[in-house]
Design an enzyme around this catalytic site. Structure first.
Site, PDB file in Angstrom:
ATOM      1  N   CYS A   1      -2.233   4.353  -9.368  1.00  0.00           N
ATOM      2  CA  CYS A   1      -1.908   3.252  -8.457  1.00  0.00           C
ATOM      3  C   CYS A   1      -2.678   3.321  -7.146  1.00  0.00           C
ATOM      4  O   CYS A   1      -3.271   2.335  -6.711  1.00  0.00           O
ATOM      5  CB  CYS A   1      -0.405   3.166  -8.218  1.00  0.00           C
ATOM      6  SG  CYS A   1       0.317   4.538  -7.289  1.00  0.00           S
TER       7      CYS A   1
ATOM      8  N   HIS B   1      -1.134  -3.785 -10.376  1.00  0.00           N
ATOM      9  CA  HIS B   1      -1.067  -2.346 -10.123  1.00  0.00           C
ATOM     10  C   HIS B   1      -1.465  -1.569 -11.364  1.00  0.00           C
ATOM     11  O   HIS B   1      -1.455  -2.089 -12.471  1.00  0.00           O
ATOM     12  CB  HIS B   1       0.349  -1.951  -9.680  1.00  0.00           C
ATOM     13  CG  HIS B   1       1.409  -2.258 -10.690  1.00  0.00           C
ATOM     14  ND1 HIS B   1       2.278  -1.323 -11.163  1.00  0.00           N
ATOM     15  CD2 HIS B   1       1.739  -3.412 -11.335  1.00  0.00           C
ATOM     16  CE1 HIS B   1       3.107  -1.877 -12.039  1.00  0.00           C
ATOM     17  NE2 HIS B   1       2.800  -3.143 -12.161  1.00  0.00           N
TER      18      HIS B   1
ATOM     19  N   HIS C   1       4.671   4.596  -5.171  1.00  0.00           N
ATOM     20  CA  HIS C   1       3.876   3.689  -6.002  1.00  0.00           C
ATOM     21  C   HIS C   1       3.423   2.521  -5.136  1.00  0.00           C
ATOM     22  O   HIS C   1       4.172   2.043  -4.279  1.00  0.00           O
ATOM     23  CB  HIS C   1       4.704   3.178  -7.186  1.00  0.00           C
ATOM     24  CG  HIS C   1       3.902   2.376  -8.164  1.00  0.00           C
ATOM     25  ND1 HIS C   1       2.980   2.939  -9.008  1.00  0.00           N
ATOM     26  CD2 HIS C   1       3.872   1.042  -8.403  1.00  0.00           C
ATOM     27  CE1 HIS C   1       2.424   1.983  -9.748  1.00  0.00           C
ATOM     28  NE2 HIS C   1       2.942   0.824  -9.395  1.00  0.00           N
TER      29      HIS C   1
END
Length: 158
Positions: free
Chosen positions: A62, A126, A114
């Site tokens: 990510c 993502h 994240h």
């Protein structure tokens, strides 16, 4: 070719054209500035996931994905760590989100573990995880993501 087709479909859904006007609003100029970031981010949909990766051809995680997108599309250097990225830019409320903003989630029992790039219409792009195996688009209203939302940041793009 498949990435290009996916990108075109998503852009048609998320990136409607604003009516032409003589003066540009602040929101319109912000979207115009961040459009290259979102365009590049969407173009990488389908890139493989790899923990610690930052090369979309070999695999990205990510933060490696976000770092790569911002570097290539806006010349902005970000760290390869979601928590450190969360310390950059300006904190913004959910209702202020614009395409290209960063959205953060608690996916590892710690805040800002994240990160993704907001695409509009409650969607974000993502590098999800080894479970999905690729860069993808998710809905922030999905139960999994809405329970884990940590906040958003805006990185100034010139």
């Amino acid at each position: 070719m498949q990435r290009l087709l996916i990108h075109a479909v998503i852009c048609l859904c998320l990136c409607g054209q604003a009516p032409a006007r003589a003066e540009e609003t602040l929101t319109e100029s912000l979207i115009k500035a961040t459009q290259p970031v979102l365009d590049y981010a969407l173009n990488l949909i389908g890139s493989p996931y790899k923990f610690g990766g930052s090369d979309p051809d070999k695999g990205v995680d990510c933060s490696g994905y976000v770092k790569h997108v911002y570097k290539q599309s806006a010349g902005i250097e970000l760290p390869h760590n979601a928590k450190q990225i969360s310390e950059r830019g300006q904190a913004i409320a959910t209702e202020e989100l614009k395409p290209g903003d960063l959205v953060f989630f608690n996916t590892m029992r710690r805040a800002f573990s994240h990160v993704g790039i907001y695409a509009g219409d409650d969607k974000f792009v993502h590098a999800a995880s080894t479970r999905t195996g690729a860069v993808t688009v998710s809905d922030m209203k999905d139960k999994y993501w809405s329970k884990r939302f940590d906040g958003a940041r805006r990185i100034e793009v010139k």
